[in-house]
Write a protein that holds these residues in place. Structure first.
Motif, PDB file in Angstrom:
ATOM      1  N   LEU A 118     -19.397  19.975   6.667  1.00  0.00           N
ATOM      2  CA  LEU A 118     -18.862  21.471   6.283  1.00  0.00           C
ATOM      3  C   LEU A 118     -20.043  22.197   6.172  1.00  0.00           C
ATOM      4  CD1 LEU A 118     -16.013  20.620   3.602  1.00  0.00           C
ATOM      5  CD2 LEU A 118     -15.930  21.652   5.790  1.00  0.00           C
ATOM      6  N   VAL A 119     -21.413  21.773   5.541  1.00  0.00           N
ATOM      7  CA  VAL A 119     -22.448  22.513   5.589  1.00  0.00           C
ATOM      8  C   VAL A 119     -23.146  22.992   6.947  1.00  0.00           C
ATOM      9  CG1 VAL A 119     -24.936  22.477   4.302  1.00  0.00           C
ATOM     10  CG2 VAL A 119     -23.010  21.532   3.011  1.00  0.00           C
ATOM     11  N   CYS A 120     -23.124  21.910   7.541  1.00  0.00           N
ATOM     12  CA  CYS A 120     -23.687  21.816   8.849  1.00  0.00           C
ATOM     13  C   CYS A 120     -22.789  23.027   9.461  1.00  0.00           C
ATOM     14  CB  CYS A 120     -23.797  20.814   9.534  1.00  0.00           C
ATOM     15  SG  CYS A 120     -25.047  19.629   9.286  1.00  0.00           S
ATOM     16  N   ALA A 121     -21.520  23.057   9.690  1.00  0.00           N
ATOM     17  CA  ALA A 121     -20.749  24.064  10.317  1.00  0.00           C
ATOM     18  C   ALA A 121     -20.846  25.173   9.830  1.00  0.00           C
ATOM     19  CB  ALA A 121     -19.293  23.577   9.988  1.00  0.00           C
ATOM     20  N   LEU A 122     -21.052  25.635   8.261  1.00  0.00           N
ATOM     21  CA  LEU A 122     -21.264  26.789   8.104  1.00  0.00           C
ATOM     22  C   LEU A 122     -22.727  27.538   8.357  1.00  0.00           C
ATOM     23  CD1 LEU A 122     -19.866  26.348   4.336  1.00  0.00           C
ATOM     24  CD2 LEU A 122     -18.915  27.762   6.217  1.00  0.00           C
ATOM     25  N   LEU A 123     -23.818  26.368   8.242  1.00  0.00           N
ATOM     26  CA  LEU A 123     -24.981  26.844   8.859  1.00  0.00           C
ATOM     27  C   LEU A 123     -25.058  27.328  10.489  1.00  0.00           C
ATOM     28  CD1 LEU A 123     -27.184  24.370   7.199  1.00  0.00           C
ATOM     29  CD2 LEU A 123     -27.136  26.853   6.637  1.00  0.00           C
ATOM     30  N   MET A 125     -22.294  28.310  12.199  1.00  0.00           N
ATOM     31  CA  MET A 125     -21.772  29.692  12.336  1.00  0.00           C
ATOM     32  C   MET A 125     -22.456  30.827  11.987  1.00  0.00           C
ATOM     33  SD  MET A 125     -17.609  28.986  11.794  1.00  0.00           S
ATOM     34  CE  MET A 125     -17.575  28.384  10.384  1.00  0.00           C
ATOM     35  N   LEU A 126     -23.400  30.767  10.910  1.00  0.00           N
ATOM     36  CA  LEU A 126     -24.149  31.888  10.308  1.00  0.00           C
ATOM     37  C   LEU A 126     -25.646  32.270  11.104  1.00  0.00           C
ATOM     38  CD1 LEU A 126     -24.110  31.110   6.515  1.00  0.00           C
ATOM     39  CD2 LEU A 126     -22.691  32.779   7.615  1.00  0.00           C
ATOM     40  N   GLY A 239     -17.565  25.805  15.493  1.00  0.00           N
ATOM     41  CA  GLY A 239     -17.776  25.943  14.133  1.00  0.00           C
ATOM     42  C   GLY A 239     -16.282  25.446  13.190  1.00  0.00           C
ATOM     43  N   CYS A 243     -15.566  22.242  10.997  1.00  0.00           N
ATOM     44  CA  CYS A 243     -14.856  22.239   9.637  1.00  0.00           C
ATOM     45  C   CYS A 243     -13.947  21.591   9.348  1.00  0.00           C
ATOM     46  CB  CYS A 243     -14.550  23.925   9.388  1.00  0.00           C
ATOM     47  SG  CYS A 243     -15.958  24.726   9.040  1.00  0.00           S
TER      48      CYS A 243
END
Length: 260
Positions: A118-123, A125-126, A239, A243
């Protein structure tokens, strides 16, 4: 006998439909075939996770063959070799850890993995743009080991490799080819372990046979009517699937630890 066949026909057709949806998603992004197929099977109660995973191993080979046959191009072996070498080592390590870890430790590890994804997915997408230069060979080997390790432990080795590949300054087709070939080899390694030990059931064989035409036809359909997303849309789709993978693992671990 006819009643027995009728009872099997419904789940087989539902599995074929699920496989078609998973195939289309994988041909767009290069991954998520097993994630979507196993997720749909679990939600719809079409087949056991073990039978669905075994069928998915075969179907991932069919999907890769159909896609690459319909999209002939040079395969980027300079990227694939370090990934594949690392992946084989990682799978063996993951299987050894699987035999050693206790159930509660596995559930906690699964939850940590889900959180990390989840952290990797957010990074991901950002992140506004890919890396300026291609990562070194050692990084591809490392991510291959990590992907294989998670594949051996949880049959969910895609997220680290997907995160790494979509950060590279490469075209979408090259990324798809690398991911498809990497996951096809992972399915081949899994079959090499499952088949000699008699873990590939008749039900898994029937599901594979039922879904084979669906996987092949959807791959051909994607060739006839390709749908190329804008980079921003593709990033959101990838992403979102990451997630989904992380959230599924985290929720499953929370359920298991709460019930213990």
């Amino acid at each position: 006998m006819s009643l027995q066949l009728q009872a099997l026909a419904g789940p087989a057709l539902a599995f074929a439909a699920c496989a078609g949806v998973a195939t289309y998603a994988q041909n767009l992004t290069g991954f998520a075939f097993s994630l979507i197929l196993l997720g749909l099977c679990s939600v719809l109660h079409v087949a056991s996770i073990n039978d669905a995973a075994n069928a998915a191993s075969v179907l991932s080979l069919v999907n890769a063959w159909a896609y690459l046959r319909g999209h002939p191009a040079h395969n980027p072996w300079h990227l694939l070799r370090p990934i594949l070498n690392g992946s084989v080592v990682g799978v063996l390590g993951g299987l050894m850890l699987l035999a050693w870890l206790s159930g509660s430790a596995m559930d906690a590890l699964r939850g940590l993995l889900g959180l990390a994804i989840l952290v990797c997915a957010l990074l991901f997408m950002l992140q506004t743009r890919p890396r300026a230069q291609l990562s070194g060979r050692a990084s591809f080997t490392f991510v291959g080991v990590l992907s294989g390790l998670l594949g051996g432990l949880f049959s969910s080795g895609g997220p680290p490799l997907v995160f790494h590949m979509y950060r590279q300054p490469l075209g979408a087709d090259v990324i798809r080819r690398v991911l498809l070939l990497s996951f096809a080899l992972g399915g081949l390694v899994r079959l090499a372990v499952v088949l000699p030990t008699g873990q590939f059931s008749l039900q898994a064989a029937l599901l594979t046979a039922a879904a084979f035409p669906s996987v092949y036809l959807v791959s051909r359909f994607h060739r006839w009517l390709p749908h190329e997303f804008e980079p921003r849309t593709l990033k959101a789709l990838v992403g979102g699937l990451l997630c989904l993978a992380g959230g599924t693992l985290l929720f499953g671990a929370w359920q298991a630890l709460s019930a213990a």
